[in-house]
Every structure is written in structure tokens, then in C-alpha cells.
Design a protein around this motif. Structure first.
Motif, PDB file in Angstrom:
ATOM      1  N   ASP A   1       0.812  -1.216   0.000  1.00  0.00           N
ATOM      2  CA  ASP A   1       0.000   0.000   0.000  1.00  0.00           C
ATOM      3  C   ASP A   1       0.846   1.268   0.000  1.00  0.00           C
ATOM      4  O   ASP A   1       0.321   2.366   0.179  1.00  0.00           O
ATOM      5  CB  ASP A   1      -0.920   0.004   1.226  1.00  0.00           C
ATOM      6  N   GLY A   2       2.140   1.133  -0.172  1.00  0.00           N
ATOM      7  CA  GLY A   2       3.001   2.305  -0.188  1.00  0.00           C
ATOM      8  C   GLY A   2       3.474   2.716   1.194  1.00  0.00           C
ATOM      9  O   GLY A   2       3.114   2.131   2.212  1.00  0.00           O
ATOM     10  N   ILE A   3       4.301   3.744   1.231  1.00  0.00           N
ATOM     11  CA  ILE A   3       4.840   4.293   2.471  1.00  0.00           C
ATOM     12  C   ILE A   3       3.947   5.447   2.920  1.00  0.00           C
ATOM     13  O   ILE A   3       3.643   6.343   2.128  1.00  0.00           O
ATOM     14  CB  ILE A   3       6.281   4.800   2.268  1.00  0.00           C
ATOM     15  N   VAL A   4       3.529   5.436   4.170  1.00  0.00           N
ATOM     16  CA  VAL A   4       2.738   6.537   4.711  1.00  0.00           C
ATOM     17  C   VAL A   4       3.688   7.644   5.151  1.00  0.00           C
ATOM     18  O   VAL A   4       4.606   7.418   5.937  1.00  0.00           O
ATOM     19  CB  VAL A   4       1.869   6.073   5.892  1.00  0.00           C
ATOM     20  N   THR A   5       3.441   8.851   4.638  1.00  0.00           N
ATOM     21  CA  THR A   5       4.326   9.956   4.970  1.00  0.00           C
ATOM     22  C   THR A   5       3.535  11.253   5.037  1.00  0.00           C
ATOM     23  O   THR A   5       2.351  11.303   4.680  1.00  0.00           O
ATOM     24  CB  THR A   5       5.463  10.081   3.938  1.00  0.00           C
ATOM     25  N   LEU A   6       4.174  12.305   5.501  1.00  0.00           N
ATOM     26  CA  LEU A   6       3.540  13.618   5.554  1.00  0.00           C
ATOM     27  C   LEU A   6       3.319  14.151   4.148  1.00  0.00           C
ATOM     28  O   LEU A   6       4.135  13.949   3.241  1.00  0.00           O
ATOM     29  CB  LEU A   6       4.416  14.596   6.339  1.00  0.00           C
ATOM     30  N   ASP A   7       2.223  14.880   3.952  1.00  0.00           N
ATOM     31  CA  ASP A   7       1.868  15.396   2.632  1.00  0.00           C
ATOM     32  C   ASP A   7       1.124  16.714   2.823  1.00  0.00           C
ATOM     33  O   ASP A   7       0.862  17.136   3.952  1.00  0.00           O
ATOM     34  CB  ASP A   7       0.994  14.369   1.897  1.00  0.00           C
ATOM     35  N   ASN A   8       0.801  17.357   1.719  1.00  0.00           N
ATOM     36  CA  ASN A   8       0.037  18.593   1.764  1.00  0.00           C
ATOM     37  C   ASN A   8      -1.035  18.530   0.690  1.00  0.00           C
ATOM     38  O   ASN A   8      -0.781  18.066  -0.428  1.00  0.00           O
ATOM     39  CB  ASN A   8       0.948  19.804   1.544  1.00  0.00           C
TER      40      ASN A   8
ATOM     41  N   GLY B   1      -2.254  20.215   5.918  1.00  0.00           N
ATOM     42  CA  GLY B   1      -1.363  19.076   6.055  1.00  0.00           C
ATOM     43  C   GLY B   1      -2.155  17.785   6.153  1.00  0.00           C
ATOM     44  O   GLY B   1      -3.302  17.775   6.613  1.00  0.00           O
ATOM     45  N   ARG B   2      -1.557  16.702   5.709  1.00  0.00           N
ATOM     46  CA  ARG B   2      -2.235  15.409   5.754  1.00  0.00           C
ATOM     47  C   ARG B   2      -1.193  14.305   5.632  1.00  0.00           C
ATOM     48  O   ARG B   2      -0.011  14.572   5.461  1.00  0.00           O
ATOM     49  CB  ARG B   2      -3.252  15.290   4.617  1.00  0.00           C
ATOM     50  N   TYR B   3      -1.659  13.070   5.703  1.00  0.00           N
ATOM     51  CA  TYR B   3      -0.822  11.917   5.421  1.00  0.00           C
ATOM     52  C   TYR B   3      -1.189  11.381   4.041  1.00  0.00           C
ATOM     53  O   TYR B   3      -2.314  11.554   3.570  1.00  0.00           O
ATOM     54  CB  TYR B   3      -1.028  10.808   6.463  1.00  0.00           C
TER      55      TYR B   3
ATOM     56  N   PRO C   1      15.764   9.124   1.426  1.00  0.00           N
ATOM     57  CA  PRO C   1      15.791   9.792   2.732  1.00  0.00           C
ATOM     58  C   PRO C   1      15.693   8.841   3.913  1.00  0.00           C
ATOM     59  O   PRO C   1      16.109   9.199   5.018  1.00  0.00           O
ATOM     60  CB  PRO C   1      14.583  10.747   2.667  1.00  0.00           C
ATOM     61  N   ILE C   2      15.135   7.638   3.707  1.00  0.00           N
ATOM     62  CA  ILE C   2      15.155   6.648   4.785  1.00  0.00           C
ATOM     63  C   ILE C   2      16.600   6.256   5.094  1.00  0.00           C
ATOM     64  O   ILE C   2      17.007   6.167   6.258  1.00  0.00           O
ATOM     65  CB  ILE C   2      14.318   5.414   4.409  1.00  0.00           C
ATOM     66  N   VAL C   3      17.390   6.042   4.037  1.00  0.00           N
ATOM     67  CA  VAL C   3      18.807   5.730   4.234  1.00  0.00           C
ATOM     68  C   VAL C   3      19.534   6.934   4.834  1.00  0.00           C
ATOM     69  O   VAL C   3      20.378   6.783   5.728  1.00  0.00           O
ATOM     70  CB  VAL C   3      19.452   5.298   2.901  1.00  0.00           C
ATOM     71  N   ALA C   4      19.217   8.139   4.368  1.00  0.00           N
ATOM     72  CA  ALA C   4      19.845   9.339   4.933  1.00  0.00           C
ATOM     73  C   ALA C   4      19.552   9.441   6.427  1.00  0.00           C
ATOM     74  O   ALA C   4      20.421   9.832   7.218  1.00  0.00           O
ATOM     75  CB  ALA C   4      19.348  10.586   4.199  1.00  0.00           C
TER      76      ALA C   4
END
Length: 254
Positions: free
Chosen positions: A141-148, A157-159, A170-173
Motif C-alpha cells: 500500500d506504499g509508504i505513509v508519509t507527511l503530505d500537503n 497538512g495530511r498523510y 531519505p530513509i537511508v539518509a
């Protein structure tokens, strides 16, 4: 860790020169401005540069010389492999860059992710659902992240659920940031070595074929196509601690 956002693109994209200037400024290096002189110095230089866009071109001298200069100052570059299920894009294909491939939740290469020799590591990036062999749903279902919610300007703002190696990088960062929190003295080469040594082995399956030019979609990664293995942030931090303590690092295998 703290995040330092640096804008290098306008609505029509970004030139390589803009991206390089952004990389240099983020790392605390001098950046010349049009008409002479230099931009004000960055008061909070970054140790990690995360780049989630690029092009299919080969690494050029301008990119490579900048990456080499950053490495000389202890700054590491993390870049998305790209989403064309083809060879890694630039700058992930430059030497010394931590190129990141995207996986789905089962550890298979995500349908879209680029792959190839030179990538360092792989981690989750989300994968659209579809029905694979034997009627098994192989996506997620994908990665849940912050969104607009805004389309042409900021809104609520939303998820959101997202897909792409742009979210893997950025997960590796973030994991590298944890490594540097544990051991700020780590050099870029030690960070790369730590990610490789601490990675979990790529998954295997008798149902899904290995990644290749003839099988570039959802496929089984190897160390030759998607980096050393799957990111293990906890083990990467343990590696950083072992280097600080001058101890031998032996990765755990769960």
C-alpha cells in the motif's frame, strides 16, 4: 538529526549547476553568485546530502568533482536510484554516492525501481499492487508519509501513501544520521562500509525471477543489482558504535 531544506528547482525543473550549488552551500562550501562575490555562508553545514531527483545521463565531471570535494570535508551524498526500471540515474551513478534502490514490503525490487552495479543499499519505497504468479498480490500500500493537500500552493497538512526511490533515499539518509549521532567521527568511506556490512541479505524466492535487463520489473535483488542488501538501521548504528570503540563488528542475522 536536523533537516536543512535547500531549494534548487523552479517550476520548470533544475539545472545541474543549480543542484551543485545547492549541494555545495548545504555542505558549507563557498558558492559564487551572479555578478561577483559569494552567497552568505551556510551557518549550519550538513553532513548528509539527500537527493531524490536526477537524470538518466552518465555522471559528469561537475557532479563528480563536487561529490569528491564534499567527501573530503566528511560529507556523504545519498541519492535515489530512479524510477524507470533501468540503470541508476545521475547522481546515484556517480562514484562515492550512496545510491539507493526501492523495495516492496516483501523485499522484492519495486516494479519501478532502477537497479544495477554501483548501488550501495536498498530499502522500502512502496510498490503498487498487482497480481503476480499464482494469483498472489505482490505489491503493497506504499509508504505513509507527511503530505500537503495543496496543488498550486500550501494547503492543509495530511498523510498520504507514496511510492518511489525518492522516498527510499531519505530513509537511508536518516539511518546515516543515526550512525553519525553514535559516532560523529565517521568518514564517508566508513559510512558506506557500515551500510554494506550491516545490511540484511536480499530475499530469495522460487517464484520471482532475478533482476536483469530482460526482467526489469518486480524481481529478486542481488548484490550486483540492488546494493549489498536491505538496510538495517539498528545494525548500522551498532557498526558506528563498534568503530568508535575500535571493536570488531560482526553483523547479527535474525
Amino acid at each position: 538529526g536536523r533537516v536543512l531544506p535547500v531549494r534548487v528547482a523552479g517550476k520548470c525543473g533544475a539545472e545541474v549547476a543549480d543542484i551543485i550549488d545547492g549541494m555545495r552551500w548545504a555542505a558549507g562550501l563557498a558558492v559564487a553568485k551572479a555578478g561577483g562575490g559569494f552567497l552568505p555562508a551556510n551557518p549550519n553545514p550538513a553532513r548528509i546530502i539527500s537527493i531524490s531527483f536526477g537524470s538518466s545521463a552518465a555522471c559528469n565531471p561537475a557532479y563528480q568533482s563536487t561529490i569528491d570535494e564534499l567527501a573530503g570535508r566528511g560529507v556523504v551524498v545519498v541519492a535515489a536510484a530512479g524510477n524507470q526500471h533501468a540503470a541508476p540515474m545521475r547522481p546515484a551513478n556517480c562514484k562515492g554516492v550512496i545510491g539507493v534502490a526501492a523495495l516492496n514490503r516483501d523485499g522484492f525490487k519495486a516494479t519501478y525501481s532502477n537497479f544495477g552495479a554501483g548501488l550501495v543499499i536498498a530499502t522500502v519505497g512502496g510498490d503498487p499492487d498487482d497480481e503476480g504468479a499464482w494469483g498472489v498480490i505482490l505489491g503493497d500500500d506504499g509508504i505513509v508519509t507527511l503530505d500537503n493537500a495543496g496543488r498550486t500552493g500550501p494547503a492543509a497538512g495530511r498523510y498520504a501513501r507514496v511510492f518511489g526511490s525518492s522516498f527510499s533515499a531519505p530513509i537511508v539518509a536518516g539511518a546515516v544520521s543515526l550512525m553519525l549521532s553514535a559516532n560523529p567521527a565517521l568518514a564517508p568511506a566508513e559510512i558506506v562500509a557500515g551500510l554494506r556490512q550491516s545490511a540484511r541479505p536480499h530475499v530469495t524466492s522460487p517464484v520471482i525471477g532475478a533482476c536483469s535487463a530482460d526482467n526489469p520489473g518486480r524481481c529478486i535483488c542481488t548484490a550486483q543489482t540492488c546494493g549489498a542488501g536491505m538496510l538495517d538501521a539498528a545494525e548500522a548504528v551498532r557498526y558506528a558504535q563498534s568503530i568508535a570503540q575500535q571493536a570488531t563488528f560482526t553483523p547479527r542475522r535474525w
